[in-house]
Design an enzyme around this catalytic site. Sequence first.
Site, PDB file in Angstrom:
ATOM      1  CD  GLU A  37      -0.422  -1.483   3.094  1.00 35.20           C
ATOM      2  OE1 GLU A  37      -0.268  -2.432   2.290  1.00 35.20           O
ATOM      3  OE2 GLU A  37      -0.553  -1.644   4.317  1.00 35.20           O
ATOM      4  CG  ASN A  38       4.991   0.990   0.838  1.00 31.11           C
ATOM      5  OD1 ASN A  38       4.430  -0.094   0.712  1.00 31.11           O
ATOM      6  ND2 ASN A  38       6.301   1.105   0.763  1.00 31.11           N
TER       7      ASN A  38
END
Lengths: 214, 210
Positions: B46-47
């Site tokens: 998700e980064n």
Amino acid sequence: MNAQEAVADTPDGATVLIGGFGPAGEPVQLIEALLESGAKELTVVSNNAGAGENGIAALIRESRVAKIVCSYPRQVDSRHFDEAYRAGRIELDLVPQGNLAERIRAGGAGIGAFFTPTGYGTTLAEGKETRVIDGKGYVLEYPIKGDLALVKAHRADEHGNLVYRKTGRNFGPIMAAAATTTVVQVEEFGAIDPEHVVTPCIYVNRIVHIGRAV
Amino acid sequence: MIDRQTLAKLVASDIPAGAFVNLGIGQPTEVADHLAPDSGVVLHTENGMLGMGPQAHGDDVDLDLINAGKIPVTELPGASYFHHADSFAMMRGGHLDVCVLGAYQVSARGDLANWHSGSPDAIPAVGGAMDLAVGAKQVFVMMNLLTRDGKPKLLPECTYPLTGLRCVSRVYTDLATFLITGDGVVVRDLHGISFADLQALLDVPLKELS
């Protein structure tokens, strides 16, 4: 322009958007310069609340941060935040990571507010307006804007267009768009193919060349 | 009872070929070690990355290339990078097929509690947990069925603060695999325990797979 000059006019009480996710994309030298500038009573918007002794952790250690808006303050070595929080010296506004990102995006995009499913029915949505749309619950979230954004990019061209490196991109593009003044530290200057520009120069006000950390 | 590694292997074997998958921090990360090399599964972090490869070691460590747990990783052919708002739009927009998360508690309706122990002196941290819970098409939970002191973690209602409502589709545990359906909790696999003994551990009414 050096890092100190780039942030020297930051007033007390400013809202500062600071890029980075962990060490990736963290504009360490700009944060150090902000510390040297002496600005205090800051509201910091960043994914984390600093770790170790550098960056945001140093700002908190030196009591420059009145409030932090973030998704994940607690880390193995986030001792300065932990200490300030437990002593009641810092206010925490905890925001789910995707809501944080979208609120910053909305801030740069002129959106008044938006409904998101994230957080619906949880304690982080308490007191917020909600709505059921097509049978699904949503929470109303408002944009986040900064007086200042500190961002790290990989390369800038002479116009101020930016590209990032790998997962160092994270909050950079959306924070650059959401602040009145955007200061970017870059590892290098050089030409960028217009097709490859990630942050167009319209969002960039000041650039500081730092080079690559070794 | 199956061990942690066997559980990770079981979850991996249930991930469809070619799926786009997010593996949460901790135990779910171990699922990656058991995905078949030809599965075509694409991992999302998700980064801001699709096509994440295994953990980086030695000269491959690059601090600009980390996963959501801030551990250095590698990139696979076909990888892409994007900013945080795009990454969470990808998630919230229902484009990920499966997300695998750890949990403190799951309710019979599929409510998830995995971000806060509820302890008043704990420093709260949520990260992407709430976004992951509502975003993926299917949310798999991996956990031990019982706490260290023997209390069930699959409950009629969660007692810890919620991460998301009615978001969990399956619960993989050391004792059994549960399907959370509109019709109740269905036991899919038993790991060395009888259905009756499993039911005796839980206050949630269980159904056998028909």
